[in-house]
Design a protein around this motif. Structure first.
Motif, PDB file in Angstrom:
ATOM      1  N   HIS A 161       0.832  -1.207   0.000  1.00 56.78           N
ATOM      2  CA  HIS A 161       0.000   0.000   0.000  1.00 56.78           C
ATOM      3  C   HIS A 161       0.871   1.263   0.000  1.00 56.78           C
ATOM      4  CE1 HIS A 161      -3.286   2.725   0.771  1.00 56.78           C
ATOM      5  NE2 HIS A 161      -2.626   3.195   1.813  1.00 56.78           N
ATOM      6  N   ALA A 162       1.907   1.289   0.831  1.00 54.23           N
ATOM      7  CA  ALA A 162       2.787   2.464   0.908  1.00 54.23           C
ATOM      8  C   ALA A 162       3.550   2.665  -0.399  1.00 54.23           C
ATOM      9  CB  ALA A 162       3.759   2.322   2.074  1.00 54.23           C
ATOM     10  N   ILE A 163       4.004   1.581  -1.004  1.00 52.12           N
ATOM     11  CA  ILE A 163       4.722   1.684  -2.276  1.00 52.12           C
ATOM     12  C   ILE A 163       3.795   2.213  -3.362  1.00 52.12           C
ATOM     13  CG2 ILE A 163       5.833   0.327  -4.101  1.00 52.12           C
ATOM     14  CD1 ILE A 163       6.945  -1.447  -1.801  1.00 52.12           C
ATOM     15  N   ASN A 164       2.577   1.698  -3.418  1.00 52.35           N
ATOM     16  CA  ASN A 164       1.602   2.175  -4.408  1.00 52.35           C
ATOM     17  C   ASN A 164       1.296   3.654  -4.220  1.00 52.35           C
ATOM     18  OD1 ASN A 164       1.427  -0.321  -5.605  1.00 52.35           O
ATOM     19  ND2 ASN A 164      -0.408  -0.933  -4.488  1.00 52.35           N
ATOM     20  N   GLU A 165       1.193   4.092  -2.976  1.00 50.96           N
ATOM     21  CA  GLU A 165       0.897   5.496  -2.685  1.00 50.96           C
ATOM     22  C   GLU A 165       2.051   6.396  -3.136  1.00 50.96           C
ATOM     23  OE1 GLU A 165      -1.334   8.756  -1.354  1.00 50.96           O
ATOM     24  OE2 GLU A 165      -1.881   6.702  -1.848  1.00 50.96           O
ATOM     25  N   GLY A 218       4.187  10.250  -7.038  1.00 52.01           N
ATOM     26  CA  GLY A 218       5.254  10.572  -7.978  1.00 52.01           C
ATOM     27  C   GLY A 218       4.728  10.793  -9.390  1.00 52.01           C
ATOM     28  N   ALA A 219       3.762   9.975  -9.790  1.00 52.95           N
ATOM     29  CA  ALA A 219       3.173  10.130 -11.122  1.00 52.95           C
ATOM     30  C   ALA A 219       2.437  11.463 -11.230  1.00 52.95           C
ATOM     31  CB  ALA A 219       2.223   8.973 -11.404  1.00 52.95           C
ATOM     32  N   TRP A 220       1.689  11.833 -10.199  1.00 43.14           N
ATOM     33  CA  TRP A 220       0.973  13.120 -10.224  1.00 43.14           C
ATOM     34  C   TRP A 220       1.945  14.295 -10.226  1.00 43.14           C
ATOM     35  CZ3 TRP A 220      -3.527  14.334 -11.855  1.00 43.14           C
ATOM     36  CH2 TRP A 220      -4.562  13.402 -11.823  1.00 43.14           C
TER      37      TRP A 220
END
Length: 105
Positions: free
Chosen positions: A85-89, A94-96
Motif C-alpha cells: 500500500h505504501a509503495i503504491n501510494e 510521484g506520477a501526479w
C-alpha cells in the motif's frame, strides 16, 4: 506516529505534523510547504500575516514554524514503509508530481 506541534492558531486549534501531513486540529491540510514567494495569493497572505514565509495548505507559517514543520515532514518521509500500500501510494504521488511538472492542471 507521534504528532509534532508546530503552533497553535489564534482560535486555539493545533497545527501539527502527523505522519506525512501538516494537520489543523487533527485533519490533514497539506503534505508539503510552499514558499510564500511562490504562492499565487502571496500579497493577501502577507497582508494578513506579515511574518509568513511559508504556507501549508491554508496555514501561514513563520520561518521558525516552517522549520519545525519541514524537519518533521522530512523525518516522516525518511521512514520507509515497505508495504504494498505504501509503495503504491508513493508511486501514485510521484506520477501526479510528474504530470503537474509537465504542465497539466
Amino acid at each position: 506516529m507521534t504528532p509534532v506541534h508546530v503552533k497553535t492558531t489564534l482560535d486555539g486549534r493545533k497545527v501539527e505534523v502527523i505522519g506525512r501531513y501538516v494537520c489543523l486540529d487533527g485533519q490533514p491540510e497539506s503534505d508539503a510547504l510552499v514558499v510564500i514567494e511562490e504562492h499565487p495569493n502571496r500579497q493577501a497572505i502577507l497582508q494578513a500575516v506579515p511574518k509568513a514565509t511559508h504556507v501549508a495548505g491554508r496555514i501561514p507559517l513563520t520561518m521558525a514554524e516552517a522549520s519545525v514543520a519541514q524537519a518533521a515532514l522530512r523525518r516522516a518521509n525518511d521512514q520507509f514503509d515497505g508495504s504494498q500500500h505504501a509503495i503504491n501510494e508513493r508511486l501514485r504521488k510521484g506520477a501526479w508530481q510528474k504530470v503537474f511538472a509537465e504542465g497539466a492542471e
